[in-house]
Design a protein around this motif. Structure first.
Motif, short mmCIF file in Angstrom:
data_model
loop_
_atom_site.label_atom_id
_atom_site.label_comp_id
_atom_site.label_asym_id
_atom_site.label_seq_id
_atom_site.Cartn_x
_atom_site.Cartn_y
_atom_site.Cartn_z
N PHE A 11 -28.71 -13.03 -5.40
CA PHE A 11 -29.16 -11.74 -4.94
C PHE A 11 -29.34 -10.82 -6.08
N TYR A 12 -28.60 -10.42 -6.75
CA TYR A 12 -28.58 -9.40 -7.72
C TYR A 12 -29.71 -9.46 -8.63
N ALA A 13 -30.12 -10.65 -9.14
CA ALA A 13 -31.21 -11.16 -10.00
C ALA A 13 -32.34 -10.86 -9.12
N TRP A 14 -32.39 -11.41 -7.89
CA TRP A 14 -33.52 -11.07 -6.97
C TRP A 14 -33.94 -9.37 -6.79
N THR A 15 -32.79 -8.81 -6.53
CA THR A 15 -33.12 -7.43 -6.45
C THR A 15 -33.69 -6.74 -7.71
N GLN A 16 -33.17 -7.03 -8.73
CA GLN A 16 -33.88 -6.66 -10.15
C GLN A 16 -35.30 -7.12 -10.35
N GLN A 17 -35.55 -8.14 -9.88
CA GLN A 17 -36.79 -8.88 -10.03
C GLN A 17 -37.77 -7.87 -8.92
N GLN A 18 -37.46 -8.04 -8.01
CA GLN A 18 -38.13 -7.13 -6.96
C GLN A 18 -38.51 -5.58 -7.19
N ALA A 19 -37.47 -4.97 -8.07
CA ALA A 19 -37.79 -3.47 -8.35
C ALA A 19 -38.58 -3.67 -9.61
N GLN A 20 -38.63 -4.64 -10.49
CA GLN A 20 -39.43 -4.74 -11.66
C GLN A 20 -40.86 -5.09 -10.97
N PHE A 21 -41.02 -5.96 -10.08
CA PHE A 21 -42.29 -6.08 -9.39
C PHE A 21 -43.08 -4.88 -8.75
N LEU A 22 -42.16 -3.97 -8.11
CA LEU A 22 -42.57 -2.78 -7.52
C LEU A 22 -42.86 -1.79 -8.60
N ARG A 23 -42.35 -1.60 -9.91
CA ARG A 23 -42.36 -0.68 -10.99
C ARG A 23 -43.91 -1.31 -11.46
N GLU A 24 -44.07 -2.49 -11.62
CA GLU A 24 -45.30 -3.09 -12.20
C GLU A 24 -46.42 -2.90 -11.15
N ARG A 25 -46.30 -2.46 -10.00
CA ARG A 25 -47.09 -2.72 -8.94
C ARG A 25 -47.67 -4.09 -8.84
N ALA A 26 -46.83 -4.93 -9.06
CA ALA A 26 -47.42 -6.46 -8.77
C ALA A 26 -47.21 -6.83 -7.14
N TRP A 27 -47.89 -6.40 -6.43
CA TRP A 27 -47.66 -6.56 -5.17
C TRP A 27 -47.76 -7.92 -4.68
N GLU A 28 -48.53 -8.80 -5.27
CA GLU A 28 -48.55 -10.18 -4.80
C GLU A 28 -47.40 -10.94 -4.96
N LYS A 29 -46.65 -10.46 -5.89
CA LYS A 29 -45.47 -11.27 -6.34
C LYS A 29 -44.33 -10.82 -5.58
N LEU A 30 -44.42 -9.81 -4.64
CA LEU A 30 -43.06 -9.42 -4.06
C LEU A 30 -42.98 -10.36 -2.98
N ASP A 31 -41.57 -10.54 -2.72
CA ASP A 31 -40.91 -11.40 -1.66
C ASP A 31 -40.96 -10.69 -0.22
N LEU A 35 -37.66 -8.61 1.46
CA LEU A 35 -37.61 -7.13 1.13
C LEU A 35 -37.63 -6.40 2.39
N ILE A 36 -38.28 -6.79 3.22
CA ILE A 36 -38.47 -6.15 4.70
C ILE A 36 -37.07 -6.21 5.24
N GLU A 37 -36.43 -7.50 5.30
CA GLU A 37 -35.12 -7.70 5.76
C GLU A 37 -34.02 -6.77 5.23
N GLU A 38 -34.10 -6.81 3.86
CA GLU A 38 -32.89 -6.04 2.95
C GLU A 38 -33.28 -4.48 3.52
N MET A 39 -34.55 -3.93 3.64
CA MET A 39 -34.62 -2.69 3.82
C MET A 39 -34.10 -2.24 5.07
N GLU A 40 -34.45 -3.19 6.01
CA GLU A 40 -33.95 -2.89 7.40
C GLU A 40 -32.38 -3.16 7.39
N SER A 41 -31.69 -3.79 6.66
CA SER A 41 -30.37 -4.03 6.58
C SER A 41 -29.69 -2.61 5.88
#
Length: 155
Positions: A11-31, A35-41
């Motif tokens: 999970f931690y590696a996943w969060t870091q990867q998702q953050a990197q994708f967001l920084r890079e604006r790599a929208w197509e790579k986002l899970d 990501l929606i589930e975790e934001m609601e959580s």
């Protein structure tokens, strides 16, 4: 590694990867589903944090009111710290403020259990519903019951 599999394995590696994708604006790579589930959580966690803090705070207000002979500096400090923690949480998350009455109602059972365990008083001693208003609970000058010498020592 596929983000969906990483989410389940690290999970931690996943969060870091998702953050990197967001920084890079790599929208197509986002899970997105995860990501929606975790934001609601995260939102649910803030509500739970508020209920937990209120449970401790109201539990100590009950102890303060219904067992005045056992009041201690420790109880006083718990009341002060929990009030400040609730106020900080509400300041950081102002949209939680309308939820406060419901949170108090939901946390009252926890508060009651704390008071029952620690005072050993009979259940019938305490009100069935929270006897304090949201304003009283958060008011640093509100201490229910008879006056206490502990409060004068604070001044």
């Amino acid at each position: 590694m596929d983000p969906k599999h990483l989410y389940e394995r690290d999970f931690y590696a996943w969060t870091q990867q998702q953050a990197q994708f967001l920084r890079e604006r790599a929208w197509e790579k986002l899970d997105l589903p995860h990501l929606i589930e975790e934001m609601e959580s995260l939102g649910r966690q803030q509500r739970q944090e508020l209920r937990n803090r209120l449970g401790v705070l109201v539990g100590h207000l009950l102890k303060w009111e219904y067992q005045p002979q056992a009041r201690s500096v420790s109880w006083l400090l718990t009341l002060q710290v929990q009030r400040q923690e609730v106020l900080d949480l509400l300041e950081e998350n102002p949209s939680l403020r309308p939820y406060l009455p419901e949170a108090i109602s939901k946390s009252y059972l926890r508060a009651l259990q704390l008071a029952l365990e620690e005072t050993k008083l009979p259940r019938k001693t305490f009100p069935k519903t929270c006897p304090y208003s949201p304003e009283q609970i958060l008011d640093s000058q509100f201490y229910p019951g008879e006056p206490s010498g502990l409060l004068e020592e604070e001044d």
